[in-house]
Design a protein around this motif. Structure first.
Motif, mmCIF file in Angstrom:
data_model
loop_
_atom_site.group_PDB
_atom_site.id
_atom_site.type_symbol
_atom_site.label_atom_id
_atom_site.label_comp_id
_atom_site.label_asym_id
_atom_site.label_seq_id
_atom_site.Cartn_x
_atom_site.Cartn_y
_atom_site.Cartn_z
ATOM 1 N N ASN A 1 108.946 57.528 47.657
ATOM 2 C CA ASN A 1 107.474 57.571 47.671
ATOM 3 C C ASN A 1 106.997 59.024 47.658
ATOM 4 O O ASN A 1 106.194 59.446 48.481
ATOM 5 N N THR B 1 103.774 60.557 44.040
ATOM 6 C CA THR B 1 103.189 59.258 43.695
ATOM 7 C C THR B 1 101.671 59.267 43.895
ATOM 8 O O THR B 1 101.036 58.208 43.845
ATOM 9 N N GLN C 1 97.925 56.691 45.258
ATOM 10 C CA GLN C 1 98.486 55.354 45.506
ATOM 11 C C GLN C 1 99.663 55.451 46.473
ATOM 12 O O GLN C 1 99.838 54.596 47.349
ATOM 13 N N LYS D 1 98.349 55.669 49.990
ATOM 14 C CA LYS D 1 97.903 54.336 50.442
ATOM 15 C C LYS D 1 99.110 53.470 50.805
ATOM 16 O O LYS D 1 99.089 52.727 51.786
ATOM 17 N N ASP D 2 100.148 53.547 49.997
ATOM 18 C CA ASP D 2 101.331 52.711 50.242
ATOM 19 C C ASP D 2 102.017 53.093 51.565
ATOM 20 O O ASP D 2 102.452 52.212 52.318
ATOM 21 N N GLN E 1 99.991 51.694 54.271
ATOM 22 C CA GLN E 1 100.141 50.238 54.378
ATOM 23 C C GLN E 1 101.466 49.877 55.049
ATOM 24 O O GLN E 1 101.543 48.940 55.860
ATOM 25 N N LEU F 1 106.427 54.317 42.289
ATOM 26 C CA LEU F 1 105.634 53.691 43.353
ATOM 27 C C LEU F 1 106.496 52.733 44.159
ATOM 28 O O LEU F 1 107.401 52.076 43.621
ATOM 29 N N MET G 1 105.372 47.243 47.002
ATOM 30 C CA MET G 1 104.865 46.912 48.343
ATOM 31 C C MET G 1 105.179 45.490 48.782
ATOM 32 O O MET G 1 105.293 45.216 49.976
#
Lengths: 398, 398
Positions: free
Chosen positions: B81, B84, B87, B90-91, B94, B121, B124
């Motif tokens: 990660n 990237t 996004q 955010k990942d 999360q 990415l 998820m």
């Protein structure tokens, strides 16, 4: 800017002679040679920054620094005469003396260069035998005699006109391994028949080295014997060059071209290399930072191994850029690989992986990096990291 | 100095739970895991100096820096990660949120760590599936789930007494490639049931990292995801440690031992490595220069290739030393190779080449360097450069 010089097949400038012989340091190949100017030539040198400077490197530096003049350089491959203590210094002096005697010159006009294994004494009988065989000829054997693990001779020659006089600049060098020059590099020899003062020549050499030889790397190791020397004998009959003149600009461009081409030839023929990697950086904070980023990319073992494997693993280029101290806009890095978008805005570029993989089959990989963070530029050249690099360096000594 | 701590088989300190699962990021191997403390633990971290810091690395740094406390760390291998963009951030958030929710914690108490390919990415759904499977157990699966090209898990645990209370320090890490830490390193996780303030723990970690993780190198490349974190939950019931106390000295020694052992395990299991190379420098101008010289030797591709080839090519060690800026007495460098004189007074040592070649067959090569130029010391650890390093890195992506 249009170049005012023309590349020509390799030849010696007017008034230079040379030769190469098999003295017996290597099993069969040529292993000694010399360069000679019919008159004393203005001379300049740049030398390794490794603290353990080899005896011949120290001696040549000392000799050139006396009055920036040389008339001959004698060289050998197979043995670097480095880490050899007081005996090594005596041996370098004796090599200088033997060449001076044979040429009827003062030792103050003779440089010495050695390359090869570190830590073994020069076999002086073999050296004396080699010098006894050397003649003053027009052949190019010295460009081969200087090689170690290089796969071929590296030469370049250009010609240009300075106020109606045709002058020639000819360079040759050896590279291959232990290549990560800092202020100087491996062995490079440039001759020209242009007339130029030795101190001006020194300033020009130091400046041109920064953007050429100092921007190549094969393995990150800086040899104890790195040295580039230039001899300018004025045989072309031009008015001596003065800094700031149009002729000086022409000569500078031609001279820098010669150094740049020699540097690229060293990178492309790095130990075990299958590909030349050329990196052009634009949009850097300064030229210095552009050069720093370019050299970080060509110096990364992981980038080099990925290029050997023809694997477009672009994250490794980001890693290399990010580990410099260069000012970066972290989200604005663009990189193309042989003109295909590889990285855009610091993320994966739009090119399909299969297309990138095909492009990586080329023998020359050009990475154009745009940092969008200034007007600085930089270039650097390296090669891929291969099984053969490891093989050559695991078995060089024994 | 006698050590006041004892190495024990790997175990979690009191009050820690963990687990590892196969979420589906890798084909078959464990690829996700977590660490959990039954109470909020004092926390400290050191992080990569690569300018392109990965999203999980930035997030964990930000989380720890709030109040130097964490109660859990969730991690994955196979995907870093990194690079990237928005996004990726955010990942990472999360992933932090999913773990916090399942554990009933505030996100302010949850760290995130990722390692693997750069520039893709995180899937998820797979991450969510992994977190759903994770349990609070005593197993050691997380020490395997964190691995990428490592050949085995790297763990170490020690115990010592602090004013009558037995405390445990347990560490695990992943290494292998892109290893040239600067201020931090790859992923390392240390847990202890000792009671210590988070800010004091941070100071201790930063200091201990300089002589351990920051002194190893596999390939000179500094990853975007490097991070070492420590969690100290105080479950052992000792009086909270204070700087300068005898207990703090005991804890510091035990803690530094854990970091040093983990660092050595990373070096020995460097990508493609067949040998651990340990360098001890004495007689340096300063400790800093001792460390610099030690790291230059383990970082030289040419030294590494010679050791792989079991070739006592000692000149390459001189080259590596000489290219540092360390103060040197140029004629006084001594080096032993597994206790055999290799270099004496900067020249060839008295040991026969055949004897040195035999010694190089060992799996651990120790170079003791005496610079005779001060009282500074330094240590560094690395590995040999092999065909397999090139192979692994030429084919990692595809």
């Amino acid at each position: 800017m249009q170049a005012n010089y023309t590349e020509i097949p390799f030849t010696w400038p007017q008034g230079f002679k040379a030769d190469g012989v098999h003295a017996g340091l290597r099993q069969e190949k040529l292993d000694m040679g010399w360069l000679y100017s019919e008159t004393p030539a203005a001379a300049a040198g740049v030398y390794t920054t490794n603290q353990f400077q080899a005896a011949p490197t120290k001696l040549t530096k000392q000799t050139i620094n006396q009055q920036h003049q040389l008339q001959a350089i004698v060289l050998n491959s197979a043995n670097a005469n480095s880490c050899t203590g007081a005996q090594g210094e005596k041996d370098a002096q004796q090599m200088q003396q033997l060449a001076a005697t044979k040429l009827g010159l003062s030792t103050a006009l003779v440089g010495v260069a050695s390359t090869g294994i570190i830590g073994e004494l020069l076999p002086m009988k073999v050296i004396a035998n080699g010098i006894a065989q050397l003649q003053l000829t027009d052949n190019h054997k010295v460009t081969t005699a200087v090689l170690t693990t290089d796969t071929h001779a590296k030469t370049v020659a250009v010609t240009c006109e300075l106020a109606g006089k045709k002058i020639t600049i000819s360079g040759f060098c050896k590279g291959s391994g232990m290549i990560h020059p800092n202020m100087a590099t491996m062995l490079g020899f440039v001759t020209t028949d242009a007339a130029i003062d030795g101190y001006l020549l020194q300033a020009l050499l130091s400046q041109a080295t920064d953007t050429t030889f100092n921007q190549i790397t094969v393995d990150g190791d800086t040899s104890t014997n790195d040295m580039v020397t230039v001899l300018a004998n004025g045989a072309a009959g031009n008015q001596p060059l003065t800094a700031g003149s149009a002729d000086y600009a022409t000569f500078t461009a031609a001279f820098t071209y010669v150094l740049g081409e020699l540097a690229k030839k060293i990178a492309a023929d790095g130990e075990g290399a299958t590909k030349l990697v050329a990196v052009n950086v634009a949009g850097a904070w300064s030229d210095f930072e552009g050069q720093q980023v370019a050299k970080a990319i060509v110096g990364s073992n992981l980038v080099k191994a990925a290029i050997y494997g023809e694997d477009p693993n672009w994250g490794r280029i980001m890693v290399a850029i990010g580990q410099t101290n260069a000012h970066l806009d972290l989200s604005a890095v663009d990189v193309t690989l042989n003109d295909l978008p590889l990285i855009q805005a610091s993320q994966a570029g739009s090119t399909e992986v299969t297309t990138l993989t095909k492009a990586l089959a080329a023998k020359v990989i050009t990475l154009n990096v745009e940092l969008h963070n200034g007007t600085g530029h930089g270039q650097a050249w390296g090669c891929d990291l291969t099984y053969d690099y490891v093989k050559i360096n695991a078995t060089y000594h024994s």
